[in-house]
Design a protein around this motif. Structure first.
Motif, PDB file in Angstrom:
ATOM      1  N   ASN A 104     -43.956  46.560  36.868  1.00 39.90           N
ATOM      2  CA  ASN A 104     -44.863  47.687  37.077  1.00 39.90           C
ATOM      3  C   ASN A 104     -45.130  48.391  35.746  1.00 39.90           C
ATOM      4  OD1 ASN A 104     -44.879  47.745  40.144  1.00 39.90           O
ATOM      5  ND2 ASN A 104     -42.685  47.922  39.735  1.00 39.90           N
ATOM      6  N   ASN A 153     -47.810  52.948  41.321  1.00 37.05           N
ATOM      7  CA  ASN A 153     -46.643  52.098  41.051  1.00 37.05           C
ATOM      8  C   ASN A 153     -45.977  52.395  39.712  1.00 37.05           C
ATOM      9  OD1 ASN A 153     -48.864  51.104  39.636  1.00 37.05           O
ATOM     10  ND2 ASN A 153     -48.135  48.987  39.689  1.00 37.05           N
ATOM     11  N   LYS A 172     -47.855  59.715  39.784  1.00 38.24           N
ATOM     12  CA  LYS A 172     -47.897  58.728  40.859  1.00 38.24           C
ATOM     13  C   LYS A 172     -49.146  58.875  41.734  1.00 38.24           C
ATOM     14  CE  LYS A 172     -44.358  57.369  43.165  1.00 38.24           C
ATOM     15  NZ  LYS A 172     -44.478  55.929  42.797  1.00 38.24           N
ATOM     16  N   GLN A 186     -43.449  53.648  36.937  1.00 37.15           N
ATOM     17  CA  GLN A 186     -41.992  53.791  36.948  1.00 37.15           C
ATOM     18  C   GLN A 186     -41.536  54.539  35.700  1.00 37.15           C
ATOM     19  OE1 GLN A 186     -40.050  52.004  39.647  1.00 37.15           O
ATOM     20  NE2 GLN A 186     -42.169  52.142  40.378  1.00 37.15           N
ATOM     21  N   ASP A 218     -37.037  55.522  44.108  1.00 39.02           N
ATOM     22  CA  ASP A 218     -37.654  54.202  43.938  1.00 39.02           C
ATOM     23  C   ASP A 218     -38.535  54.112  42.698  1.00 39.02           C
ATOM     24  OD1 ASP A 218     -36.460  53.314  46.273  1.00 39.02           O
ATOM     25  OD2 ASP A 218     -38.180  53.868  47.529  1.00 39.02           O
ATOM     26  N   SER A 219     -38.795  55.261  42.058  1.00 34.17           N
ATOM     27  CA  SER A 219     -39.702  55.279  40.907  1.00 34.17           C
ATOM     28  C   SER A 219     -39.044  55.751  39.616  1.00 34.17           C
ATOM     29  CB  SER A 219     -40.909  56.188  41.210  1.00 34.17           C
ATOM     30  OG  SER A 219     -41.609  55.747  42.345  1.00 34.17           O
TER      31      SER A 219
END
Length: 334
Positions: free
Chosen positions: A137, A168, A163, A170, A194-195
């Protein structure tokens, strides 16, 4: 600490008396003071790696206040007795002259260098399967001690807005330190596990930098940010705060103007206003968001700054740094 300080003076006195060094080079404020106090026969070279007027003004509590006052007094009293003072940025030298009365002729600037050949090999080490899932990503990376000085929470705070534009995206943060739990809790509160990836200390940070898309420095202050040179050595585009000191000297040929109210596409990276002034914190975070979106959405700009990073690193090799130290010692010899 006082006992340890006195013991270090005594230990170095014995070593110096035994070996009668021609030169003694010390690194850091306490070591510098001991060097000046003890080394009377050889040449005394001290080095500074932070902006002393800032470093010796931060912190809370009576102990820190006493510590700062004592060291400020000792710098003013002793540093001019050194034969040479090496700073790792030009601004640090200006700070010593302006705030501590240090003689300008005593000061030389030698930038830190990196082992570019070693980094060239390490950056090619493969990621694990789990790591690859992150780095496939768009990735922003920050590397450094997890401390208030490094300001990584600013990056975490802007991630929800990033975001919304780049779903996506990160954020990877490498490092460990006193503020780790604060950052961890902030990530949890934003529900961005998750990021945002707090990956701790890695023996080879270069492979993560190499596989990232952008390095962002958010420090409140620096002496000379070695990590920017390391990031540039793997060809990473850079966004950095215009903090004191070092980033502007690395990224811009023009160091005379302050970066205020906007981001600047400098010669070797993007400069943004610093986060030191809390009164304009939210505004400066908006500027950081704008700068990140600008470079992440423009592949040509990213490629441009990748090439600029590779060009710039040629001036910051360990070989170049060593040569400057040798020249400095030869000058003292005359």
């Amino acid at each position: 600490k006082i006992f340890i300080f006195i013991k270090r003076i005594y230990d170095f006195y014995k070593i110096n008396k035994k070996y009668k060094f021609d030169y003694v080079i010390s690194f850091g404020m306490t070591a510098n003071i001991i060097n000046i106090l003890v080394n009377k026969k050889g040449k005394t070279i001290i080095t500074e790696h932070n902006v002393k007027s800032i470093e010796n003004s931060v912190g809370k509590g009576i102990n820190k206040l006493i510590y700062n006052c004592v060291y400020n007094f000792l710098i003013k009293l002793l540093y001019n007795k050194a034969d040479k003072i090496i700073t790792v940025s030009k601004y640090m030298g200006v700070d010593l002259i302006k705030n501590y009365g240090i003689e300008e002729t005593k000061i030389d600037t030698i930038y830190n260098g990196v082992n570019d050949k070693k980094i060239e090999k390490l950056k090619l080490e493969p990621l694990s399967d789990e790591e690859y899932k992150i780095f496939k990503n768009p990735v922003i990376i920050n590397v450094g001690a997890i401390s208030r000085q490094k300001g990584q929470w600013h990056l975490i705070e802007i991630m929800p807005k990033l975001k919304k534009i780049i779903p996506n995206i990160q954020l990877v943060i490498l490092g460990q330190g006193a503020c780790y739990n604060n950052l961890f809790n902030l990530v949890q509160s934003l529900d961005l596990q998750d990021s945002i990836h707090l990956m701790g200390v890695k023996s080879n940070p270069y492979k993560y930098m190499y596989n990232a898309d952008l390095f962002v420095l958010t420090s409140l202050y620096e002496g000379f940010p070695n990590v920017l040179v390391e990031a540039m050595s793997v060809g990473l585009p850079i966004i950095s705060v215009d903090c004191k000191s070092g980033p502007k000297e690395l990224l811009s040929k023009d160091t005379s103007t302050n970066i205020i109210g906007k981001y600047v596409l400098a010669d070797y990276g993007i400069l943004i206003p610093d986060f030191y002034n809390e009164d304009i914190l939210l505004e400066n975070r908006k500027i950081l968001i704008q700068a990140v979106l600008k470079i992440m959405k423009d592949s040509r700009l990213r490629d441009f700054y990748r090439q600029k990073s590779k060009q710039r690193i040629k001036s910051f090799t360990a070989k170049s740094m060593a040569k400057q130290y040798i020249n400095m010692l030869e000058t003292l010899e005359k």
